[in-house]
Structure formats: C-alpha cells, structure tokens
Scaffold this motif. Sequence first.
Motif, PDB file in Angstrom:
ATOM      1  N   SER A  57      46.622  44.304  43.983  1.00 49.33           N
ATOM      2  CA  SER A  57      45.996  45.492  44.565  1.00 49.33           C
ATOM      3  C   SER A  57      45.542  46.426  43.463  1.00 49.33           C
ATOM      4  O   SER A  57      46.273  46.643  42.498  1.00 49.33           O
ATOM      5  N   THR A  58      44.352  46.969  43.628  1.00 46.39           N
ATOM      6  CA  THR A  58      43.810  47.921  42.675  1.00 46.39           C
ATOM      7  C   THR A  58      43.177  49.087  43.427  1.00 46.39           C
ATOM      8  O   THR A  58      42.821  48.971  44.598  1.00 46.39           O
ATOM      9  N   LEU A  59      43.051  50.193  42.714  1.00 47.59           N
ATOM     10  CA  LEU A  59      42.444  51.390  43.285  1.00 47.59           C
ATOM     11  C   LEU A  59      41.672  52.078  42.175  1.00 47.59           C
ATOM     12  O   LEU A  59      42.155  52.151  41.043  1.00 47.59           O
ATOM     13  N   TYR A  60      40.477  52.574  42.516  1.00 48.95           N
ATOM     14  CA  TYR A  60      39.631  53.195  41.495  1.00 48.95           C
ATOM     15  C   TYR A  60      39.147  54.570  41.944  1.00 48.95           C
ATOM     16  O   TYR A  60      38.950  54.820  43.138  1.00 48.95           O
ATOM     17  N   ALA A  61      38.912  55.418  40.963  1.00 53.50           N
ATOM     18  CA  ALA A  61      38.221  56.669  41.244  1.00 53.50           C
ATOM     19  C   ALA A  61      36.783  56.340  41.622  1.00 53.50           C
ATOM     20  O   ALA A  61      36.198  55.380  41.108  1.00 53.50           O
ATOM     21  N   ARG A  67      32.074  49.817  38.078  1.00 54.93           N
ATOM     22  CA  ARG A  67      31.799  49.734  36.639  1.00 54.93           C
ATOM     23  C   ARG A  67      33.047  49.371  35.830  1.00 54.93           C
ATOM     24  O   ARG A  67      32.941  48.710  34.798  1.00 54.93           O
ATOM     25  N   PHE A  68      34.204  49.839  36.265  1.00 60.74           N
ATOM     26  CA  PHE A  68      35.455  49.597  35.557  1.00 60.74           C
ATOM     27  C   PHE A  68      36.295  48.589  36.338  1.00 60.74           C
ATOM     28  O   PHE A  68      36.266  48.557  37.573  1.00 60.74           O
ATOM     29  N   GLN A  82      38.662  47.228  31.639  1.00 61.30           N
ATOM     30  CA  GLN A  82      37.331  46.810  31.217  1.00 61.30           C
ATOM     31  C   GLN A  82      36.332  47.841  31.720  1.00 61.30           C
ATOM     32  O   GLN A  82      36.264  48.091  32.927  1.00 61.30           O
ATOM     33  N   MET A  83      35.595  48.435  30.801  1.00 67.38           N
ATOM     34  CA  MET A  83      34.650  49.491  31.147  1.00 67.38           C
ATOM     35  C   MET A  83      33.238  49.036  30.815  1.00 67.38           C
ATOM     36  O   MET A  83      32.916  48.801  29.647  1.00 67.38           O
ATOM     37  N   ASN A  84      32.418  48.883  31.831  1.00 68.35           N
ATOM     38  CA  ASN A  84      31.026  48.468  31.673  1.00 68.35           C
ATOM     39  C   ASN A  84      30.086  49.587  32.103  1.00 68.35           C
ATOM     40  O   ASN A  84      30.497  50.527  32.792  1.00 68.35           O
ATOM     41  N   SER A  85      28.845  49.463  31.708  1.00 72.62           N
ATOM     42  CA  SER A  85      27.818  50.452  32.079  1.00 72.62           C
ATOM     43  C   SER A  85      28.302  51.870  31.808  1.00 72.62           C
ATOM     44  O   SER A  85      28.184  52.763  32.652  1.00 72.62           O
ATOM     45  N   LEU A  86      28.830  52.076  30.631  1.00 68.64           N
ATOM     46  CA  LEU A  86      29.415  53.368  30.295  1.00 68.64           C
ATOM     47  C   LEU A  86      28.360  54.465  30.265  1.00 68.64           C
ATOM     48  O   LEU A  86      27.203  54.234  29.888  1.00 68.64           O
ATOM     49  N   LYS A  87      28.793  55.652  30.678  1.00 72.03           N
ATOM     50  CA  LYS A  87      27.935  56.824  30.733  1.00 72.03           C
ATOM     51  C   LYS A  87      28.514  57.916  29.835  1.00 72.03           C
ATOM     52  O   LYS A  87      29.723  57.935  29.586  1.00 72.03           O
ATOM     53  N   PRO A  88      27.676  58.843  29.379  1.00 73.29           N
ATOM     54  CA  PRO A  88      28.204  59.941  28.559  1.00 73.29           C
ATOM     55  C   PRO A  88      29.332  60.703  29.255  1.00 73.29           C
ATOM     56  O   PRO A  88      30.264  61.169  28.584  1.00 73.29           O
TER      57      PRO A  88
END
Length: 128
Positions: A57-61, A67-68, A82-88
């Motif tokens: 089980s996972t939960l994300y903001a 993306r993560f 794992q962080m993809n498509s990172l934004k400023p």
Amino acid sequence: QVRLVESGGGLVQAGGSLRLSCVPSGRTFSNNAMGWFRQAPGKEREFVATISWSGGSTLYADSVKGRFTISRDNAKNTVYLQMNSLKPEDTAVYYCAARNKLGPYYSTYGRSAEYDYWGQGTQVTVSS
C-alpha cells in the motif's frame, strides 16, 4: 542509536529525475510503515509519500502523484523515492521517516506526528 540516512539528492534540471534512498541503522524497520516528507525554505514540512510495511500500500500527496514512486526492499532494509518529471517547486530538503509502532500490513500514514524517527534530510534542487 537508531539513525535514518538519506542519500541521492542533488541538483537537476526541470523534467529530470532523481532517486532518493533511506537506509536505517541501529534497527530494522521491515515491519514498520515508512514515509518521505519535504520542507522548502520558509515553508512547513509537508507529506510526500508513505508505504506500508508490506510494501503493498502506498499513499501520495496530490502534488507528486503520478510523478513520484515510493518503494521498499525489506531484505536490504531500504526505502526509495523515485522522482520523475521534477519541477522547480519540488525543491526542498527531503526527509525519510519511520514509525516505531507496528500496524496492519496495509496501513499507510500521511501525518508527520505518526512517525517516530527522522533522518537528517537530503537537499533536492530543481532548476528551471
């Protein structure tokens, strides 16, 4: 002494990727939920992602959903982000957190008060 050690942060251009790792020492957390939080300059620490001790089980903001990806390898006693498509706006110090209390294999925890151990943090900077 229990420690959580984060690694993998750094400077990346917008659209790039990074993978953070969290390795506990002093005890294993294979039966405990773990999570990632972040704190940007001038802002409060905020929830990023959490994973149950089983990994099922996972939960994300909402800000990182899609993306993560949080994962764990209990054999290696390691949690990843794992962080993809990172934004400023992802620029922050990222903290690994672990619960001391046991819970159901499927439970996830999105509040910082639910965690008992914290790492020192790793800086992630995303340039535009």
